[in-house]
Design a protein around this motif. Sequence first.
Motif, PDB file in Angstrom:
ATOM      1  N   ASN A 429      19.943   1.545  -4.836  1.00 55.86           N
ATOM      2  CA  ASN A 429      19.623   0.149  -5.622  1.00 55.86           C
ATOM      3  C   ASN A 429      18.586  -0.521  -5.016  1.00 55.86           C
ATOM      4  N   MET A 430      18.260  -0.326  -3.841  1.00 50.97           N
ATOM      5  CA  MET A 430      17.364  -1.444  -3.010  1.00 50.97           C
ATOM      6  C   MET A 430      16.161  -0.825  -3.347  1.00 50.97           C
ATOM      7  N   VAL A 431      15.529   0.395  -3.835  1.00 53.43           N
ATOM      8  CA  VAL A 431      14.478   0.729  -4.301  1.00 53.43           C
ATOM      9  C   VAL A 431      14.185   0.539  -5.753  1.00 53.43           C
ATOM     10  N   ILE A 432      15.436   0.022  -6.397  1.00 49.54           N
ATOM     11  CA  ILE A 432      15.124   0.173  -8.255  1.00 49.54           C
ATOM     12  C   ILE A 432      15.015  -1.201  -8.512  1.00 49.54           C
ATOM     13  N   GLU A 449      19.198   2.506  10.431  1.00 48.25           N
ATOM     14  CA  GLU A 449      18.026   2.649   9.944  1.00 48.25           C
ATOM     15  C   GLU A 449      17.620   3.446   8.702  1.00 48.25           C
ATOM     16  N   LEU A 450      16.897   3.079   7.952  1.00 49.22           N
ATOM     17  CA  LEU A 450      16.690   3.829   6.599  1.00 49.22           C
ATOM     18  C   LEU A 450      15.006   3.983   6.602  1.00 49.22           C
ATOM     19  N   ILE A 451      14.588   5.239   6.135  1.00 52.76           N
ATOM     20  CA  ILE A 451      13.133   5.429   5.893  1.00 52.76           C
ATOM     21  C   ILE A 451      13.111   5.474   4.255  1.00 52.76           C
ATOM     22  N   ILE A 452      12.246   4.517   3.683  1.00 54.12           N
ATOM     23  CA  ILE A 452      11.866   4.186   2.423  1.00 54.12           C
ATOM     24  C   ILE A 452      10.702   4.949   2.073  1.00 54.12           C
ATOM     25  N   TYR A 461       0.574  -5.849   0.388  1.00 50.67           N
ATOM     26  CA  TYR A 461       1.482  -7.088   1.185  1.00 50.67           C
ATOM     27  C   TYR A 461       3.085  -6.487   0.719  1.00 50.67           C
ATOM     28  N   LEU A 462       3.793  -6.198   1.681  1.00 51.28           N
ATOM     29  CA  LEU A 462       5.238  -5.836   1.675  1.00 51.28           C
ATOM     30  C   LEU A 462       5.915  -6.873   1.218  1.00 51.28           C
ATOM     31  N   THR A 463       6.885  -6.745   0.396  1.00 51.54           N
ATOM     32  CA  THR A 463       7.685  -7.730  -0.235  1.00 51.54           C
ATOM     33  C   THR A 463       9.126  -7.147  -0.085  1.00 51.54           C
ATOM     34  N   PHE A 464      10.220  -8.220   0.031  1.00 49.75           N
ATOM     35  CA  PHE A 464      11.578  -7.590   0.105  1.00 49.75           C
ATOM     36  C   PHE A 464      12.285  -8.990  -0.178  1.00 49.75           C
ATOM     37  N   GLY A 534      15.866  -5.699  -3.176  1.00 51.31           N
ATOM     38  CA  GLY A 534      14.480  -5.147  -3.338  1.00 51.31           C
ATOM     39  C   GLY A 534      13.523  -5.031  -2.380  1.00 51.31           C
ATOM     40  N   ILE A 535      12.700  -3.881  -2.158  1.00 52.25           N
ATOM     41  CA  ILE A 535      11.670  -3.729  -1.452  1.00 52.25           C
ATOM     42  C   ILE A 535      10.621  -3.073  -2.384  1.00 52.25           C
TER      43      ILE A 535
END
Length: 968
Positions: A429-432, A449-452, A461-464, A534-535
């Motif tokens: 869900n964190m990538v959806i 640790e997660l790899i996305i 620009y990274l957003t989360f 989200g990310i």
Amino acid sequence: MNSGWQANWIWSEGEESPRNEWHCFRKTFTVTVEEWGKASLRMTADSRYVLYINGQRLGRGPVRSWPFEQSYDTYEVGHLLQPGKLNTIAVLVLHFGISTFYYTRGRGGLLAQLDLLADDGNVLRAVITDGTWLTSRHLGQHPRATRMSCQQAFSEYIDASLWDDSWKEREFADKSWANAVIIGGVGDGPWTALIPRDIPMLTEEQVYPLRVESLSYVKSFHWSAAIDIRHHLVQGSENHANGIEYMGYAATVLRLEQASRVVLGSPFCEGIAAVTLNGEVLAEFSGKGPERYAELELQAGEHLLLLDVSGHSHPGIIHLGLYCETPFAFYSPLKVADDEPKDGQSVFCSIGPFATVTHIDHQGVLPLNRNHSVYLEVINAVACASDLERYTDWVKPIPDKYVSEADVFGLSVYKKEQTELAIPTTLQNMVIPNVEAGIIPLTAGYDTELIIDFSKEYSGYLTFEVDAEAGTIIDFYGFEYMNKNFRQDTYGLDNTIRYVCGQGRQLYVSPVRRGFRYQMVTVRNASRPVKFYGISCLQCNYPVAEVGRFQCSDPLLNDIWQISQHTTKLCMEDTFVDCPAYEQVFWVGDSRNEALISNYLYGVNDIVKRCLRLVPGSKSQTPLLVNQVPSTWNSVIPNWTFFWAIACHEYYLQTGDRAFAVEIYAHIKFTLKHYVEKIDDQGLFNIQGWNFLDWSPIDQPSDGIVAHQNMFLVKTLRTAAELGRLADDPAGAEWLEGEAEKLAGAINDHLWDEKQQAYIDCIHADGRRSEVRSMQTQVVASLTGIAQGERGERIANYMLQPPAHFVQIGSPFMSFFYYEALAKSGRVQNIVDDIRHNYGVMIENGATTCWEMYPSFSENRAREDLLTRSHCHAWSSAPAYFLGRELLGVRALTPGWTEIEIAPVLCHLTWAMGSVPHPGGGRIDVAWRLERGGTAIRLEVAYPEHVKVNIRVPDGVMTEIREKKLGV
């Protein structure tokens, strides 16, 4: 000069050019109904800014520029203002405080002017930067974040618990903020001229990851730091980006409460020549590979760590880490009895420097005297902190500002323990992009640790958005490549963010551009599971429509064209850049090829003109012009200056812009006069510099006569002569032509090897003729017209069958010139075959963008998985150009493309189709298909009606042609 400017440059109290500080500025005002409507805001800042109007992010800037031609941006903001209410302009200014490869250090400053306009355009009122603006340093931003690389500024360390992110909103209570300080008017300070932005605003397109790729529990260092030894040892080096060589040491004391087993390591060991612990050399730090780790059994008490940091370095960053499961602390050797260092001092001190040298490619420097008696003595004489007392004249504390509070890169790279887990479905869900959160699992004693995987490389620009307890640490580390057995860490690039959470749900949008495909996300110090809502990445590039297209019956060529297109787009920022991750630098020579590729993909001209005009700004550094701009690395690659001059002529051919050709000719003639002065008594171009063309082991010494750049100088002189004729300078054109002919004759007299029937690579400074024969030199001899007659025929044969004993081409950049040489003789099939072979390797290895190097020539290749340094490099996007120009056969016959040719080549395909942008607007569409068992071809073309078109069809097949002329 002022052009209606009333505003002042403003800044905060304190240091003029602080190291890596973010400053926030606010101005609140009302707008009457009569004033509301048209409103124009002009602004710029040093070094970069993010602009908000009433809490809405509106833009970023300025574009990179020379300080004496400071660029400013203009925004139409009337629709964002609210009449009769308070309105707020809020600006975040990121000041670097150091020079980089894309920024010349100035001083902190903000300049802004909002003009409220009547319908007739007259200014009713101006809101200007002055002493009524309020300002505060961004207290959540840690200035001690590590340097990203020698090319770039700083990584990011944000503590959201220390800063109210609503500072940019209208209703924010800013009473504790200070008034800004006026530091000058327009034309003051380093910004002696203001130039309006000459390209559109860049895009911001939100893109989401593909999936959570992996999940692990990990243990890393308990302590880590990165030391900027360059700027500490060499005073004033923050004002330039030249390479520096120095001799000296850094030292610290490790205090253990009990006997312990420790791991002392450097996750990136560049810059550490040797390490001793209590006077004993640690052999592990003299090994090979970027990472060095020593497992040690140490007794309780104090242990002196001494690092020899001598060497030649651009960044000068030392990375260190310690893993120890028992209590420990580090102390400065100068204050081992104190609980903590005092007065802004870190736990490190330095010994030296004993000597320093600044290196500039085209200038000779004296080598360091490495026999300095004290330098040689220290490594053998210092075993404990008290031993430093005899060197008090050389010892000084390293200030905190040069030592990071945490080395996030090192923490991400080093794993003492790692347990990989199955990925819960709900974690995805964190990538959806939906309302559900991905919940990060925790276990005691470990970080998570997660790899996305973002599916392909992006730049922006990274957003989360997360929900967490205050104090939870989330580390982000972006990298480009991994496979099931190997992760390619970005040695030399600290592509990280440390984010310390505030309480509850929070959104963060990074203001620092970075390129990556993967994000490693590590949750540390969490007291409860973190919810990730989200990310994503705000993909940011020069605004282009994807006008150019290509598709054919070979799926491999289609894939290659796609990665070439995506690579080029990622490397179009406010200039062309070499790569979105490691450097983000406008390399002058790279951009020549990038411009040609862009012509066939996007057909935009402003970015090309902007790049070409930036280059002469470096003439104050050297009349030879530097190889990356705007920059304070005074580095010259002669070929890069030559490619710039050639690119200026190619821009004229693309656009028909004669005014630009006349304008730029004066600069080209100026620098070529200085290059011609480097021609020696033999009539050959002889120079000390970075005499570079390809990464492969061709013989291209930094001093002497290098064949390929002599040849390119001939082409450049001839090209400049053509511009001279356009500029109505017949005498200058005649001089340039004469110099070209003399140099071409000298090349054929002195650089041809009759026995080997090839051109040699070089003549060394001592007169020794090179024994190396390379394809690179032969390619350039063919491309520049140096090889004529029988020699030309011999070299043409080498293009088709490269001799095995010649050095082979090592980079896709060099392949571009090889393909140009093949195209001159109509060898399109050879181009296509080479593209399939070399770029096919990239596709087989999962590439989504084009690599910087071919695998066999990858620098410092430690293992077979290390395929290239940069996995996204626009100098490598040649297929997007040649498949459109040579295979589809669309090319200009006159400047501005008033007359074109369409001459498709079949290359054993059954069909092909595509589009090429026309620089005057519109596009050229080509589609062909073989029919009747390959004996006939149906060709369909469409083009703007004002363009004259010549169609040539392949020999030996019946042809049906359908033409469509499009009105304008």
